[in-house]
Motif scaffolding. Structure first.
Motif, short mmCIF file in Angstrom:
data_model
loop_
_atom_site.label_atom_id
_atom_site.label_comp_id
_atom_site.label_asym_id
_atom_site.label_seq_id
_atom_site.Cartn_x
_atom_site.Cartn_y
_atom_site.Cartn_z
N PHE A 1 74.28 49.23 34.72
CA PHE A 1 74.47 48.87 36.13
C PHE A 1 73.37 47.94 36.64
O PHE A 1 73.26 47.72 37.85
N SER A 2 72.60 47.39 35.71
CA SER A 2 71.51 46.47 36.07
C SER A 2 70.65 47.01 37.22
O SER A 2 70.39 46.31 38.20
N CYS A 3 70.27 48.27 37.11
CA CYS A 3 69.41 48.86 38.14
C CYS A 3 67.99 48.31 38.01
O CYS A 3 67.57 47.92 36.92
N LYS A 4 67.29 48.32 39.14
CA LYS A 4 65.89 47.90 39.10
C LYS A 4 65.03 49.13 38.83
O LYS A 4 65.21 50.17 39.49
N PRO A 5 64.11 49.03 37.89
CA PRO A 5 63.23 50.17 37.61
C PRO A 5 62.58 50.66 38.91
O PRO A 5 62.13 49.85 39.71
N GLY A 6 62.60 51.96 39.11
CA GLY A 6 62.04 52.52 40.33
C GLY A 6 63.11 52.94 41.32
O GLY A 6 62.85 53.72 42.24
N GLN A 7 64.35 52.44 41.15
CA GLN A 7 65.44 52.92 42.00
C GLN A 7 65.74 54.39 41.65
O GLN A 7 65.43 54.83 40.54
N PRO A 8 66.37 55.13 42.58
CA PRO A 8 66.56 56.58 42.34
C PRO A 8 67.21 56.91 40.99
O PRO A 8 66.83 57.90 40.36
#
Ligand SMILES: [Zn+2]
Length: 700
Positions: A683-690
């Motif tokens: 999901f191409s999340c950014k590190p540090g997102q929940p």
């Protein structure tokens, strides 16, 4: 010794009847329609179809990296309000309800006294007809339980207790009468079945309900005592007597609760392993004549026991020694009324519902009769009914497909064990031995149970229930001293659930759980591997969770881990108990993460294995680049999450926090994916997102 599964359904099955039938009115009613509209629910001939990945169940306005559960299930939650007769509503519960409607159709047919019914068909049909005869049930009132009340009233001294108790226990199949007694595989030697004496004797769901001092717990206790008093009133006691009797019941149960082990203590099988002979048993409870009791069960001559909680039996002895005969009679009367209530006339059904379903679980409406009757027949004659269910609803192709997926998951586990960086070669050899020893049971038993000795009468509902309970209790006791039957199942074929059994070392997937939307042959592999692949991996991992890992390949309670590897394992599991212990279930109640550890570990391992198996499958049969705008990796995770879509009442959440070894569904998704880099990438999340924390737990 069954570790459960994806939901609590099976764990509740026994309680479902005692504490009013568990599941599930199909809320086919449109939101806002009056309850009577739901009564229009009809029997089904075939199971309906729902896809394993349903985009209508999603809420794509939510960022999947912030709240993946809401993203995957937000639409489902909106479209599926909790029916008035349910404590919670989820994908599994809905499937179970569909299964029950199919069973209803089967039972309606065999309830007709037509020629040509086989013995089994006649039994399930007559049992259903007796249960559905509401006119007779209302007419009889409390009378059907009178023979048991007479038995209690006829006790002349405490010396009569062992014989009376043996009869009442056999007829109730319930652990509510002072203690629980049955058979199970010996912890030390799984090839042997021995007698087990275990704690019991409570009316509330767990010992903590009697002992916790917070305001909510005190309030529930007050309501429980008021309920017990009202049940005595229904039995004809004066108000003063009823109140005094309820106080006696509460005092005796509280004393038993104090002697009981917590659920967390019981997760360690070593705490429960106490081999004993009859002399030892007798010395724990000098005030109870075991010889007479065992003769009442037809067990004279046996001398191999396990006393699961010795301290409990000492607490029981104090009660039996110090209580007067009339107090013991009061206690027995309450429990007989409690287990009989669901099968008596409306005042009993309603009073039982009011406390156990409404107060404890938040349910607002009694389930319709057909549903309670289907649950009853499934509980008591499950393999006779299941035989009819699988004829129409489980094909050889489905069995072959599931078996293929199971083998892939097992191969994934083998490679995972070989590649684990923290486990030494000695433990690995044993782990692989255990893995190779696991037996897969899929769909339904090879041979069906023979119920021909069970007497079912079309005009005797409570009698049928008691004979059914006694039939099952005697069947369990008859196993003592005999070789273990490895073909036996602990769940009925229509059950929407699965389990791993550590002493059998087998995984079991009933036909009921291998259906859409959990397993969907019509859709692409990705969501199927996320969902059912994850479930298979989950059950397999139970063999290696904090509890299961203590049993060896043969199912014996035997340590096969080196000290160093066991310490490495514990260190890693602490990461999970820390993580889940931070989550809130309801109000200020946190997850009891020591209770949920086994299930959280199984979820974790299940996802690891599903990912490996799915990658192998996708390499062999490349998936389409995009379906409905989602990549295969995304569909894998959404399919995984959508098994868990649910709505739950706050009362039910509170009860689950106290007793359910599974974490709430929202954390079984969000807490899980947060530990997987693969999710962050999909999901191409950014590190540090929940859903993509910087620090993750690494276990398998
Ligand atoms: Zn489980």
């Amino acid at each position: 010794m069954h570790s459960t599964q994806k939901t609590l359904l099976a764990a509740l099955a026994a309680a479902a009847i005692a504490a009013a039938p568990a599941h599930a009115q199909n809320a086919a009613a449109e939101p806002g329609l009056p309850a009577s509209a739901a009564a229009a629910v009809t029997p089904l001939v075939k199971l309906p179809y729902t896809p394993v990945l349903d985009t209508r169940s999603m809420d794509t306005t939510v960022d999947p990296c912030v709240d993946f559960y809401q993203y995957s299930c937000g639409g489902w939650q909106k479209n599926n309000p909790i029916p008035a007769d349910q404590s919670s509503w989820d994908v599994y519960a809905k499937m179970a309800q569909d299964n029950r409607r199919v069973l209803w159709g089967i039972l309606d047919k065999f309830a007709l006294q037509t020629d040509g019914r086989t013995v089994s068909q006649q039994k399930i049909g007559d049992a259903f007809a007796a249960c559905m005869d509401d006119r007779l049930t209302q007419q009889l009132g409390a009378r059907p339980m009178q023979p048991e009340l007479d038995l209690i009233a006829g006790m002349k001294s405490k010396k009569d207790l062992p014989t009376v108790l043996a009869t009442l226990q056999l007829n109730s199949g319930d652990d509510g009468l002072f203690f629980s007694f049955g058979s199970a595989q010996d912890y030390a030697d799984s090839s042997r079945v021995i007698a087990f004496a275990s704690q019991g004797g409570l009316g509330l769901p767990d010992r903590d309900y009697y002992l916790k001092t917070d305001a909510k717990s005190k309030e529930l206790r007050d309501k429980y005592v008021a309920h017990v008093a009202r049940m005595f009133r229904l039995m004809g006691d004066s108000e003063d007597d009823a109140n005094a009797h309820a106080a006696t019941v509460m005092a005796m149960e509280t004393a038993l609760a104090k002697g009981s082990m917590t659920l967390v203590e019981q997760r360690d099988p070593r705490h429960l392993n106490h081999p004993a002979n009859e002399r030892r048993l007798q010395s724990l409870t000098p005030s109870f004549d075991w010889k007479t009791y065992l003769a009442g069960l037809g067990l004279a001559g046996n001398d191999r026991y396990n006393v699961s909680q010795p301290r409990f039996f000492q607490a029981l002895d104090v009660q039996l020694r110090t209580r007067r005969l009339d107090e013991i009679k009061t206690y027995l009367r309450w429990h007989v009324a409690h287990v009989s209530a669901p099968f008596l006339s409306k005042p009993f059904v309603d009073e039982n519902f009011e406390f156990f379903r409404h107060t404890l679980r938040g349910v607002t409406q009694v389930a319709p009769l057909w549903q309670r009757c289907v649950v009853l027949v499934d509980n008591q004659l499950g393999e006779a009914l299941g035989q009819e269910f699988v004829k129409e609803n489980f094909s050889p192709e489905l069995k072959a497909k599931t078996l293929h997926m199971t083998q892939q998951i097992q191969a994934a586990m083998e490679s995972e064990i070989r590649n684990l960086d923290w486990m030494g070669p000695q433990t690995k050899t044993k782990a692989l031995e255990k893995l190779h020893g696991i037996v897969n049971k899929i769909g339904y038993p090879d041979k069906w149970r023979d119920y021909s000795a069970l007497v079912i009468q079309r005009d005797d509902l409570l009698g049928n229930v008691q004979r059914g309970d006694a039939f099952e209790a005697r069947r369990q006791l008859a196993k003592i001293g005999k070789p273990v039957d490895h073909s036996e199942w602990g769940m009925t074929p229509p059950t929407v659930n699965a389990y791993y059994d550590a002493q059998m070392n087998d995984i079991n997937f009933p036909a009921g759980v291998l259906q859409p939307p959990l397993f969907d042959a019509k859709l692409d592999d990705a969501p199927n591997y996320g969902d059912t692949g994850g479930t298979i991996g989950h059950e397999l991992t139970h063999g290696f969770d904090d509890e299961g890992r203590q049993f060896d390949a043969k199912g014996n309670l035997k340590n096969w881990w080196t000290k160093k590897d066991a310490a490495e394992f514990d260190k890693r599991t602490t990461c999970l108990t820390d993580q889940y212990g931070k989550y809130i279930v309801v109000d200020d109640v946190h997850i009891n993460s020591k209770l949920t550890l086994g299930e959280d570990l199984a979820d974790f391992g299940g996802l690891v294995l599903a990912i490996i198996a799915w990658k192998a499958e996708a390499a062999a049969h490349p998936a389409p680049q995009s379906i409905d705008g989602f990549t295969p990796d995304q569909r894998f995770f959404i399919g995984m999450a959508q098994w868990a879509c649910a709505n739950e009442r706050p009362e039910q959440l509170r009860l689950q926090a106290a007793t359910n070894p599974h974490s709430p569904n929202v954390y079984r998704v969000n807490g899980l994916v947060a530990n997987f880099k693969e999710f962050e990438q999909a999901f191409s999340c950014k590190p540090g997102q929940p859903m993509a924390p910087v620090n993750r737990c690494h276990i398998w």
